[in-house]
Design an enzyme around this catalytic site. Structure first.
Site, short mmCIF file in Angstrom:
data_model
loop_
_atom_site.label_atom_id
_atom_site.label_comp_id
_atom_site.label_asym_id
_atom_site.label_seq_id
_atom_site.Cartn_x
_atom_site.Cartn_y
_atom_site.Cartn_z
N PHE A 95 -11.09 -7.36 14.04
CA PHE A 95 -10.05 -7.83 13.13
C PHE A 95 -9.75 -6.77 12.08
O PHE A 95 -10.66 -6.20 11.47
CB PHE A 95 -10.51 -9.13 12.44
CG PHE A 95 -9.50 -9.65 11.45
CD1 PHE A 95 -8.23 -10.04 11.87
CD2 PHE A 95 -9.81 -9.72 10.11
CE1 PHE A 95 -7.30 -10.50 10.95
CE2 PHE A 95 -8.88 -10.17 9.17
CZ PHE A 95 -7.62 -10.56 9.61
N GLN A 96 -8.49 -6.51 11.87
CA GLN A 96 -8.01 -5.50 10.91
C GLN A 96 -8.62 -4.13 11.16
O GLN A 96 -8.97 -3.41 10.24
CB GLN A 96 -8.23 -5.96 9.46
CG GLN A 96 -7.35 -7.15 9.10
CD GLN A 96 -7.23 -7.42 7.62
OE1 GLN A 96 -8.16 -7.18 6.87
NE2 GLN A 96 -6.08 -7.91 7.20
N GLU B 148 0.81 -1.22 0.00
CA GLU B 148 0.00 0.00 0.00
C GLU B 148 0.84 1.28 0.00
O GLU B 148 0.40 2.32 -0.48
CB GLU B 148 -0.97 0.01 1.18
CG GLU B 148 -2.09 -1.02 1.07
CD GLU B 148 -1.71 -2.41 1.60
OE1 GLU B 148 -0.51 -2.64 1.87
OE2 GLU B 148 -2.60 -3.25 1.72
N LYS C 116 -17.36 -0.79 6.51
CA LYS C 116 -17.89 -1.84 5.66
C LYS C 116 -19.41 -1.74 5.49
O LYS C 116 -19.94 -1.91 4.39
CB LYS C 116 -17.52 -3.20 6.28
CG LYS C 116 -17.58 -4.35 5.32
CD LYS C 116 -16.96 -5.60 5.92
CE LYS C 116 -17.06 -6.72 4.89
NZ LYS C 116 -16.37 -7.93 5.33
N MET D 257 24.58 9.51 1.35
CA MET D 257 24.45 10.80 2.02
C MET D 257 24.73 10.68 3.51
O MET D 257 25.37 11.55 4.11
CB MET D 257 23.04 11.38 1.78
CG MET D 257 22.87 12.79 2.28
SD MET D 257 24.03 13.96 1.53
CE MET D 257 23.06 14.60 0.16
#
Lengths: 169, 572
Positions: free
Chosen positions: B117-118, B55, B167, B476
């Site tokens: 969940f999630q 993502e 949802k 760097m």
């Protein structure tokens, strides 16, 4: 220098958090913060007392304005305004001191709102410096606990008429 | 075909709304909370869903697409880890003012707060890194919220907006009507600059003997490059640009002084230090530009044009602020300027600085160097490619040696400095830009941070050139360790732990090359630039210990500029 900033925000989920998150994220001070509904139910008024140099306060005001949920930001500092805070103070008393404490409350136009055999609870309203003064006087008796509401403030009426910008709502 | 006003599910409303916003691409990844959206997406042909591999990649792709095209980039991910993986990309977009809208799935409203969940409080997590965010609690508010999200992301100072979609809201049914216009009482960006302030700015510029235009990314975001070019040309003004401003004014023009700041050119920094009017356009006086605040442009009357009032007087107190859209302010300002000024003494001085300390690097030892590669790419593409840089030494060398002639051509993570930005961002660019070469340049460190997205480029047959500048070091950081941290090369040497990049490229199915010699650069670049049937990977093995010069150490002034590695004998 302390500044009292009045912020009108959308009265919905998360608006308060956005302001609080901005203050912590930018490292600005908050002395007190209070929030409640206004005469328009979908708008809340937050009163924030903060402290900082002029440059910082300018950023505070700009950053508040930048939030999408803020409708109006007014720095009341230096303006004619009414500032009030409410404190509930529970003080220990002994034989003989109860009357002294209620006298102090009367001098400061407070109310006795609770009492038991050890403590007495006072309700004091006024500008924040008055609350400080009451606390100062009560401290020798032993303060058990205390709750302060934080400052709420409004511009004074005649100012409202002069300042046409105020009528945006 | 459903007619407007008929009942629709949240999922249908979602895609109808995106259609109204003319969304072409969604960068996304499916998951439990957004299954209903993906079910609907299966039958949709008016927009294309690009399947990413992580993502974070999706957010950088949306950023690349948005930066290169000026349109809003769109991301769709699931709840919980899908949402939290977008955080770095959102923070990056916030720092660089990139218009993206991120849609995250969320557990059903009755489960929010239950450690479902999630579940993750993504609205809470992203509050300080979004321009605004929303949790949609009622399907009836979905269309309006999407409208607001696109409006907020793309107007004023652009930025990321997140919309959290529970949802049950996506499953629920409601009337659909997409609002034509919206009014947000708390959000009204100032577009037109204040007339008197603009007049005053013109007066100051007319009086100036040593003026300087300091140009930032705001000029590009407002599409003001044409106004800038005309204004600078007609008034013979020197132009220096920030990292995000590169391309706003042609880098090959004699009036361009190149980039200013920590790794900017010596002459640009001297010009800042000695100018009498510093005219800042859509730039924010970032610490990498100013160095020590008290010593920054002390001789100058400072004018600052910015659409975001919070940028004004934040780091540097200016003499004349103008809040407004840079393009419009420049157009109005041009009308006020009536004489062609004579700045020949000032130009003479600038050119002395130019000769005093030019950009140079070692060319005669037969070793391959990043600077050489960038110069070659610049030459071969005539400065017209879209270069997507990562973060580190190569990024600074690109800013110094690639002569950008067009705006929206230098895509880089400036504010947040996100390693791993270039690879996925170039994929987003590639969907938006079809008529110019797209070149992603990363170091060996950053390339590995979103390496999984290589397969996305291969799968969609995108003609991206992935160039890896491999010095086997986090260059760097190594440079700072050498200069400021007692040469303790703590965990920056990757020579033992890097993968074989040629094999990596081959495994992902890319046409791949590798070289360590300057003699092969011409040939490989020609091959890579000519191949457009899919992505190409080129590993350039460069010298390990080169440093970016000039450098003004953090928090210091142009007087402390270091232009070359100190000879140990000179160091006492």
């Amino acid at each position: 220098m302390k500044h009292t900033i009045s912020v009108l925000v959308e009265n919905h989920y998360g608006a308060f958090n956005r302001v609080a998150t901005m203050f912590s994220g930018k490292g600005f001070n908050i002395h007190s913060i209070s929030i409640g509904e206004t005469e328009i139910p979908e708008i809340s008024r937050m009163t924030i007392v903060t402290e900082g140099e002029d440059k910082i306060i300018e950023q505070v005001v700009k950053q508040l304005n930048r939030l999408i949920d803020t409708i109006k930001v007014i720095d009341l500092t230096g303006q004619y305004r009414i500032e009030r805070e409410l404190a509930l103070i529970t003080v220990f008393y002994q034989k003989g001191t109860r009357i002294e404490i209620t006298n102090i409350s009367n001098i400061f136009r407070g109310n006795v709102v609770d009492i038991n055999n050890k403590t007495i609870t006072l309700e004091i309203t006024g500008p924040p410096d008055k609350i400080d003064a009451v606390i100062n006087v009560l401290e020798p008796y032993g303060i058990k606990e205390m709750a302060r509401s934080g400052t709420v403030a409004l511009k004074r009426g005649e100012q409202l008429k002069q300042d046409k910008k105020e009528s945006v709502l | 075909m459903k007619t407007p006003n008929s009942k629709m599910t949240g999922a249908e409303i979602f895609f109808e709304s995106l259609k109204k916003e003319k969304v072409e691409y969604i960068f996304g990844y499916p998951g439990g909370a957004v299954l209903k959206l993906y079910e609907k997406l299966y039958d949709i042909n008016y927009l294309k869903h690009i399947l990413v591999r992580h993502e974070q990649g999706a957010t950088h792709m949306a950023e690349g697409y948005a930066k290169a095209t000026g349109k809003v980039g769109v991301v769709l991910v699931t709840s919980g880890p899908g949402a939290t993986n977008t955080v770095t990309g959102i923070a990056d977009a916030y720092m660089d003012s990139v218009p993206i809208v991120v849609f995250t799935g969320q557990v059903a409203t009755h489960l929010i707060g239950n450690d479902a969940f999630q579940e993750a409080d993504i609205v809470g997590i992203t509050r300080p890194i979004t321009k605004h965010n929303f949790l949609v609690r009622d399907v009836a508010e979905l269309a309006m919220t999407i409208k607001k999200a696109f409006y907020i992301a793309s107007t004023g100072r652009p930025g990321p907006v997140l919309v959290d979609l529970p949802k049950d809201v996506i499953n629920a049914v409601s009337d659909f009507e997409y609002p034509e216009k919206i009014e947000l009482r708390g959000y009204k960006p100032t577009f037109l600059g204040h007339q008197n302030q603009i007049k005053k700015a013109a007066e100051m510029l007319k009086k100036a003997k040593r003026p300087l235009l300091y140009v930032g990314g705001g000029v590009i975001m407002s599409n003001g490059e044409r106004e800038l070019r005309l204004f600078a040309k007609e008034n013979n003004l020197p132009v220096t640009m920030t990292l995000q401003g590169l391309g706003a004014f042609p880098g090959n023009d004699s009036q361009s002084l190149g980039m200013l700041g920590m790794h900017g050119t010596y002459w640009a920094n001297q010009a800042v230090n000695n100018c009498d009017v510093l005219f800042s356009l859509g730039a924010r006086f970032d610490d990498r530009v100013t160095g020590k605040i008290d010593s920054f442009a002390t001789k100058a009357y400072k004018i600052h044009v910015d659409i975001d009032p919070t940028c004004i007087d934040k780091n540097i107190i200016v003499d004349l602020p103008i809040v407004g859209d840079v393009k419009h302010v420049l157009a109005e300002l041009a009308v006020e300027m009536d004489q062609t000024p004579d700045f020949s003494d000032w130009w003479k001085q600038i050119n002395i600085w130019r000769e005093e300390c030019p950009l140079t690097y070692e060319k005669n030892d037969g070793k391959l160097r990043c600077e050489y590669i960038i110069e070659k790419i610049s030459e071969k593409t005539k400065g017209e490619a879209v270069i997507i840089s990562d973060v580190g030494q190569h990024q600074m060398w690109i800013s110094q040696y690639y002569k950008f002639v067009n705006p929206r051509s230098h895509i880089t993570s400036g504010g947040l400095g996100t390693m791993g930005f270039s690879l996925p961002a170039s994929i987003g660019v590639s969907f938006g830009i079809k008529d110019r070469p797209i070149i992603s340049i990363s170091g060996d460190g950053g390339f590995q941070m979103n390496i999984q997205e290589l397969i996305t480029a291969v799968y969609y047959k995108l003609p991206i050139k992935f160039f890896i500048i491999n010095n086997s070091f986090l260059g760097m950081v190594r440079q700072w360790q050498e200069l400021f941290h007692a040469e303790k090369y703590s965990f920056t040497d990757l020579s033992e732990s890097n993968p074989d990049f040629l094999k990596v490229g081959q495994a992902f199915g890319l046409k791949s090359f590798s070289t360590n010699s300057p003699n092969n650069v011409d040939e490989i670049l020609d091959k890579a630039l000519a191949y457009n049937d899919g992505p190409v990977l080129v590993e350039f093995k460069v010298v390990k210990e080169d440093m970016v010069f000039p450098i003004i150490p953090a928090g210091q002034t142009v007087n402390e500029i270091m232009t070359k590695r100190l000879d140990p004998k000179e160091m006492v």
